[in-house]
Enzyme design. Sequence first.
Site, PDB file in Angstrom:
ATOM      1  N   GLU A  96      13.828 -24.622  19.601  1.00  0.00           N
ATOM      2  CA  GLU A  96      14.394 -23.287  19.429  1.00  0.00           C
ATOM      3  C   GLU A  96      14.806 -22.774  20.787  1.00  0.00           C
ATOM      4  OE1 GLU A  96      12.297 -20.418  16.795  1.00  0.00           O
ATOM      5  OE2 GLU A  96      10.884 -22.079  16.648  1.00  0.00           O
TER       6      GLU A  96
ATOM      7  N   LYS B  68      14.987 -27.101   2.473  1.00  0.00           N
ATOM      8  CA  LYS B  68      16.304 -27.206   3.122  1.00  0.00           C
ATOM      9  C   LYS B  68      17.073 -28.367   2.498  1.00  0.00           C
ATOM     10  CE  LYS B  68      14.968 -25.465   7.669  1.00  0.00           C
ATOM     11  NZ  LYS B  68      15.878 -24.362   7.929  1.00  0.00           N
TER      12      LYS B  68
ATOM     13  N   ASP C 177       2.034 -23.901  14.342  1.00  0.00           N
ATOM     14  CA  ASP C 177       3.145 -23.178  13.715  1.00  0.00           C
ATOM     15  C   ASP C 177       4.205 -24.127  13.170  1.00  0.00           C
ATOM     16  OD1 ASP C 177       4.270 -20.614  13.108  1.00  0.00           O
ATOM     17  OD2 ASP C 177       5.823 -21.041  14.598  1.00  0.00           O
TER      18      ASP C 177
ATOM     19  N   ASP D 298       6.594 -24.606   1.826  1.00  0.00           N
ATOM     20  CA  ASP D 298       6.955 -25.039   3.166  1.00  0.00           C
ATOM     21  C   ASP D 298       8.468 -25.036   3.164  1.00  0.00           C
ATOM     22  OD1 ASP D 298       7.746 -26.557   5.405  1.00  0.00           O
ATOM     23  OD2 ASP D 298       5.742 -27.421   5.529  1.00  0.00           O
ATOM     24  N   HIS D 299       9.042 -23.981   3.732  1.00  0.00           N
ATOM     25  CA  HIS D 299      10.473 -23.794   3.494  1.00  0.00           C
ATOM     26  C   HIS D 299      11.320 -24.915   4.098  1.00  0.00           C
ATOM     27  CE1 HIS D 299      10.243 -21.752   7.418  1.00  0.00           C
ATOM     28  NE2 HIS D 299      11.459 -22.200   7.575  1.00  0.00           N
TER      29      HIS D 299
ATOM     30  N   LYS E   3       2.953 -20.173   4.124  1.00  0.00           N
ATOM     31  CA  LYS E   3       2.169 -20.723   5.226  1.00  0.00           C
ATOM     32  C   LYS E   3       1.723 -19.571   6.136  1.00  0.00           C
ATOM     33  CE  LYS E   3       5.069 -21.016   9.115  1.00  0.00           C
ATOM     34  NZ  LYS E   3       5.521 -21.603  10.310  1.00  0.00           N
TER      35      LYS E   3
ATOM     36  N   LYS F 286       9.637 -23.647  22.066  1.00  0.00           N
ATOM     37  CA  LYS F 286      10.449 -22.428  22.164  1.00  0.00           C
ATOM     38  C   LYS F 286      11.107 -22.407  23.528  1.00  0.00           C
ATOM     39  CE  LYS F 286       8.297 -19.541  18.762  1.00  0.00           C
ATOM     40  NZ  LYS F 286       9.438 -19.534  17.844  1.00  0.00           N
TER      41      LYS F 286
ATOM     42  N   ARG G  16       0.807  -1.224   0.000  1.00  0.00           N
ATOM     43  CA  ARG G  16       0.000   0.000   0.000  1.00  0.00           C
ATOM     44  C   ARG G  16       0.837   1.270   0.000  1.00  0.00           C
ATOM     45  NH1 ARG G  16      -2.937  -1.696   5.256  1.00  0.00           N
ATOM     46  NH2 ARG G  16      -0.704  -1.927   5.562  1.00  0.00           N
TER      47      ARG G  16
ATOM     48  N   HIS H  15       5.542 -28.034   8.943  1.00  0.00           N
ATOM     49  CA  HIS H  15       6.940 -28.450   8.747  1.00  0.00           C
ATOM     50  C   HIS H  15       7.228 -29.868   9.234  1.00  0.00           C
ATOM     51  CE1 HIS H  15       7.411 -24.329   7.871  1.00  0.00           C
ATOM     52  NE2 HIS H  15       7.515 -23.885   9.104  1.00  0.00           N
TER      53      HIS H  15
HETATM   54  N1  NAP Z   1       8.819 -12.995   7.966  1.00  0.00           N
HETATM   55  C1  NAP Z   1       9.160 -14.236   7.884  1.00  0.00           C
HETATM   56  O1  NAP Z   1      10.313 -14.604   8.118  1.00  0.00           O
HETATM   57  C2  NAP Z   1       8.137 -15.300   7.471  1.00  0.00           C
HETATM   58  C3  NAP Z   1       8.479 -16.643   7.530  1.00  0.00           C
HETATM   59  C4  NAP Z   1       7.565 -17.607   7.075  1.00  0.00           C
HETATM   60  C5  NAP Z   1       6.336 -17.207   6.590  1.00  0.00           C
HETATM   61  N2  NAP Z   1       5.999 -15.899   6.570  1.00  0.00           N
HETATM   62  C6  NAP Z   1       4.700 -15.525   5.993  1.00  0.00           C
HETATM   63  O2  NAP Z   1       4.886 -14.618   4.929  1.00  0.00           O
HETATM   64  C7  NAP Z   1       3.854 -13.654   4.868  1.00  0.00           C
HETATM   65  C8  NAP Z   1       4.450 -12.277   4.937  1.00  0.00           C
HETATM   66  O3  NAP Z   1       5.166 -12.135   6.136  1.00  0.00           O
HETATM   67  P1  NAP Z   1       5.922 -10.801   6.545  1.00  0.00           P
HETATM   68  O4  NAP Z   1       6.655 -11.152   7.783  1.00  0.00           O
HETATM   69  O5  NAP Z   1       6.673 -10.255   5.408  1.00  0.00           O
HETATM   70  O6  NAP Z   1       4.724  -9.816   6.902  1.00  0.00           O
HETATM   71  P2  NAP Z   1       4.802  -8.242   7.071  1.00  0.00           P
HETATM   72  O7  NAP Z   1       6.144  -7.827   7.497  1.00  0.00           O
HETATM   73  O8  NAP Z   1       3.618  -7.879   7.872  1.00  0.00           O
HETATM   74  O9  NAP Z   1       4.623  -7.721   5.589  1.00  0.00           O
HETATM   75  C9  NAP Z   1       3.461  -7.719   4.865  1.00  0.00           C
HETATM   76  C10 NAP Z   1       3.450  -6.486   3.973  1.00  0.00           C
HETATM   77  O10 NAP Z   1       2.236  -6.489   3.256  1.00  0.00           O
HETATM   78  C11 NAP Z   1       1.833  -5.162   3.022  1.00  0.00           C
HETATM   79  N3  NAP Z   1       0.401  -5.094   3.163  1.00  0.00           N
HETATM   80  C12 NAP Z   1      -0.328  -5.160   4.291  1.00  0.00           C
HETATM   81  N4  NAP Z   1      -1.638  -5.040   4.017  1.00  0.00           N
HETATM   82  C13 NAP Z   1      -1.734  -4.874   2.674  1.00  0.00           C
HETATM   83  C14 NAP Z   1      -2.810  -4.692   1.784  1.00  0.00           C
HETATM   84  N5  NAP Z   1      -4.078  -4.641   2.213  1.00  0.00           N
HETATM   85  N6  NAP Z   1      -2.540  -4.578   0.474  1.00  0.00           N
HETATM   86  C15 NAP Z   1      -1.265  -4.611   0.016  1.00  0.00           C
HETATM   87  N7  NAP Z   1      -0.220  -4.784   0.815  1.00  0.00           N
HETATM   88  C16 NAP Z   1      -0.438  -4.916   2.138  1.00  0.00           C
HETATM   89  C17 NAP Z   1       2.482  -4.287   4.067  1.00  0.00           C
HETATM   90  O11 NAP Z   1       3.117  -3.171   3.446  1.00  0.00           O
HETATM   91  P3  NAP Z   1       2.307  -1.779   3.322  1.00  0.00           P
HETATM   92  O12 NAP Z   1       2.100  -1.301   4.705  1.00  0.00           O
HETATM   93  O13 NAP Z   1       3.189  -0.920   2.496  1.00  0.00           O
HETATM   94  O14 NAP Z   1       1.059  -2.096   2.638  1.00  0.00           O
HETATM   95  C18 NAP Z   1       3.502  -5.194   4.750  1.00  0.00           C
HETATM   96  O15 NAP Z   1       4.787  -4.639   4.702  1.00  0.00           O
HETATM   97  C19 NAP Z   1       2.943 -13.986   6.025  1.00  0.00           C
HETATM   98  O16 NAP Z   1       1.909 -14.780   5.533  1.00  0.00           O
HETATM   99  C20 NAP Z   1       3.786 -14.809   6.973  1.00  0.00           C
HETATM  100  O17 NAP Z   1       3.018 -15.705   7.691  1.00  0.00           O
HETATM  101  C21 NAP Z   1       6.877 -14.937   6.987  1.00  0.00           C
END
Ligand code: NAP
Lengths: 322, 538
Positions: B259, B225, B278, B220-221, B191, B383, B83, B283
Amino acid sequence: MPALVEEIRAEKLLKDLASVWKELGQHETEYAVVRACALTLLVATTGDGDEQDLAGTLGDLMHSNPSRYVVLRLVDKPEPEFAARVFAQCQLAFGRRQQLCCEQIEFTATRDRIPDFYAVALGLTVADLPVLLWIRDAQLLMEPAFQALLPLARPLIIDSAQFPDALAGLKEMELRRDAGWRVKDLAWSRLTVWRETIAQMFETSACRNLVNRIDRVEIKGRFGPTGTDVQYLAAWLRRILPNAQITATGSGVQRIRLVAGGQRVEVADAGEALVATSLDGMVTRVPDPVRSDADLLAEELSILGPDPTYDATLRAVTRGIN
Amino acid sequence: MKTATILTRLQRRRGIPGARLKGMAQANPFQDPLRFERRVPSCAVVIFGANGDLTKRKLLPSLYRLAFERRLPQGFAVVGISRTAMSDDDFRKTLEASLKEFLENSPFDQALWDDFARGLFYLAGDVGDDAAYQRLAVRLDEIAKTRQTAGNVLFYLSTQPSHYGTAAGGLGRAGLAKAANGAWRRLVVEKPFGHDQASARELENQLHEHFTEDQLYRIDHYLGKETVQNILAFRFGNPLFEPLWNRQYINHIQITAAESIGVEGRGGYYQEAGALRDMIQNHLLQVLATVAMEPSAVFEATGVRDERAKLLRSIRTYKHSEVHQHTVAGQYGPARVGGKDLPGFRQEEGVDPQAMTDTYAAVTFQIENWRWAGVPFYVRTGKRMPKRVTDIAIRFNPVPHSLFMTEGEGGESIDTARPNMLILRIQPEEGISLRFSSKQPGAGMKLRPVSMDFNYGTSFGGRTPTAYETLLVDAMVGDATLYTRQDMVEASWTAVQPILEAWQEHKPEQFPNYPAGTWGPKESDEMLARNGHEWRIP
Ligand SMILES: NC(=O)c1ccc[n+]([C@@H]2O[C@H](COP(=O)([O-])OP(=O)(O)OC[C@H]3O[C@@H](n4cnc5c(N)ncnc54)[C@H](OP(=O)(O)O)[C@@H]3O)[C@@H](O)[C@H]2O)c1
């Protein structure tokens, strides 16, 4: 007289190696010592002064290919000489708590002692693992006395860039290949990035449609007479594009240009990268950091079985198809 | 570093001998599959949530690494969507900064980045706004021409899970789920795939409204691995072990994913999820399936995934009344560890002080097929355990009749031959160890366990690709072997749902029930003790 030289026996060297390991285990308290071995690499080299260089290469190589290294250094001396020493090279793998150690046996010998080395080396290869011979000084391949060592290993690794007469050198390699050796060339591995970049460019459908219309190929080297690298590329492309007219000059590849009528694609050297220019002028930079001998060896050691593209290319060069 | 680059490429090719190259060598006469990497076709990657953590930490560094290793095609582009208003240049700058921060163990090459960044584009938009997809369609058309991406697009949903269905719908309505002229469209979903069985089904319905199953890549990362993939190489590339891989020789299997950290600022999210959802539902059940599945006839996506799915469907579904006997939930409490006070889960930031979340879960799974009947699969995750470790321990049966008895203190006979144990270590020191008995030096015949060790890192030095690198390439190439399929998701929910429900019905009375820095609640030890087993200390 050869009798003056102390006798060297494989069992004795292996026993010495065992003591080296024992000592390492006793003195090393902070980091565990891991003895690793995936193959025996025999290395034949000449003269002296490059010890450090070679040690560095083998040290780098051991990360990917922990091996028993058996180095033969041939020296020119008035008196016969045949000496050996054993040691282990250890490195702490990045971020780990273990030291990876590889064993090394280094011989210094005059040429008349080559048969003695052969006899000892037979007892030094690690059982059940591949044995390779890296002829670090490519000229040795031409020496009659050296031929006695070739039966030690089936895969022979050479860097044909060292041959003063490229074609003559490649023909020698082809002879060995015909006789059943598996010949590998570091000059060929140096070309992987060029070949892969060209292959990548032809992944787009626009380029792919061009293949049958390519009528001219130019391979330009940076320096003087045509080197094995340029010869290889020419032969490789000739096999793929039999109807194209190929001009190949120099050595140290600088540019490859494939032309189809008014259109062309090109890959050119830009120092630490290659620059690929595709049909519509789109330019891509492809990292091409300088590759050390250890990098090139690692690539070759990863292909212990047949390598049809290389074999066919070597044959094509030496049979003068290009 | 150069060595590492090359090694990585070579190792990856070697992982499963030649298998994944099959069927991919069409018509590019310049290819040399023995030396070159698998070809990634020209394509654009569209990331929803491009301003988020996952993009910055994992996705972009992985794509850059692939560019560095010459794995990306010439015709390549990335379009980021979220956004926040940003220009293409702002987006490139943001990503350059985060790349420098998160590019582990890898060099940053400015010239390469400049070149790579020319293919990065940004579009501000909300996943809930249909107009954004129309703008995206126009942008993709332009990019297909200027960047020669051949109309192929990989959509990557890296936003909150609640947006998945909306985004899939938006793409479908804008006609982006289908392409003309033989180009492909694929959708990668992160996921969690639902938070229970019902929501997982609902998500499936939403995704399938516009995308067919073979367009969907559920990531599923764990499966990406190297060491998890190596389980398949180990099992099916070595005839030595497979004949022993059954109930006749194997006593039980323990899978541990521990962890040492707590929830690290993700308390709000974690509190809703818990350890069972989780880690185990996705996994660890995938790891279990990899350990226990039958060999497929060929190493290709459908065959391997059929076998995984079949195995997951063979997991016994517990009745509510059985759940407490075969599962243990835990939550860590505060403790002083190594001179430092660690908070309990309920004291973590963003966590409800009454939270009933499981930060530890242990389950005894039973697989109902001929190979595994009667062999318990103990799976635990938690954890704030004493250390970070993921491994699989396969405990073989004891010898049928022992020759090597010794006398215990009370005069009883003790067998000095300990059962063999095979340990597949996934992290941190990836490798394989085999524990066997050996004669203790000296007089008499006493046996002592010794370990034969293979260390993945020291046997193949250099850098191994991250799971995201592997999986991104696979999705671009169209190889779904390491991705989860709908029937696998459903089967794992079937196994986990009754546990969730039973835990919901009978809330554990005393949470927290293990202090931070320990191996979990005592009930977990008791669960194994009922079968005459005990948790090993990894
Ligand atoms: N982080 C990890 O290491 C990790 C690991 C495994 C899985 N995941 C999965 O990956 C996904 C993303 O994780 P994340 O950690 O990157 O989440 P995040 O940091 O919350 O990032 C999501 C991004 O989506 C954008 N967003 C939010 N609402 C939106 C909307 N309505 N329209 C368009 N964009 C929108 C936001 O940017 P704006 O504010 O600019 O819109 C935000 O930066 C999740 O499903 C999570 O479960 C993450």
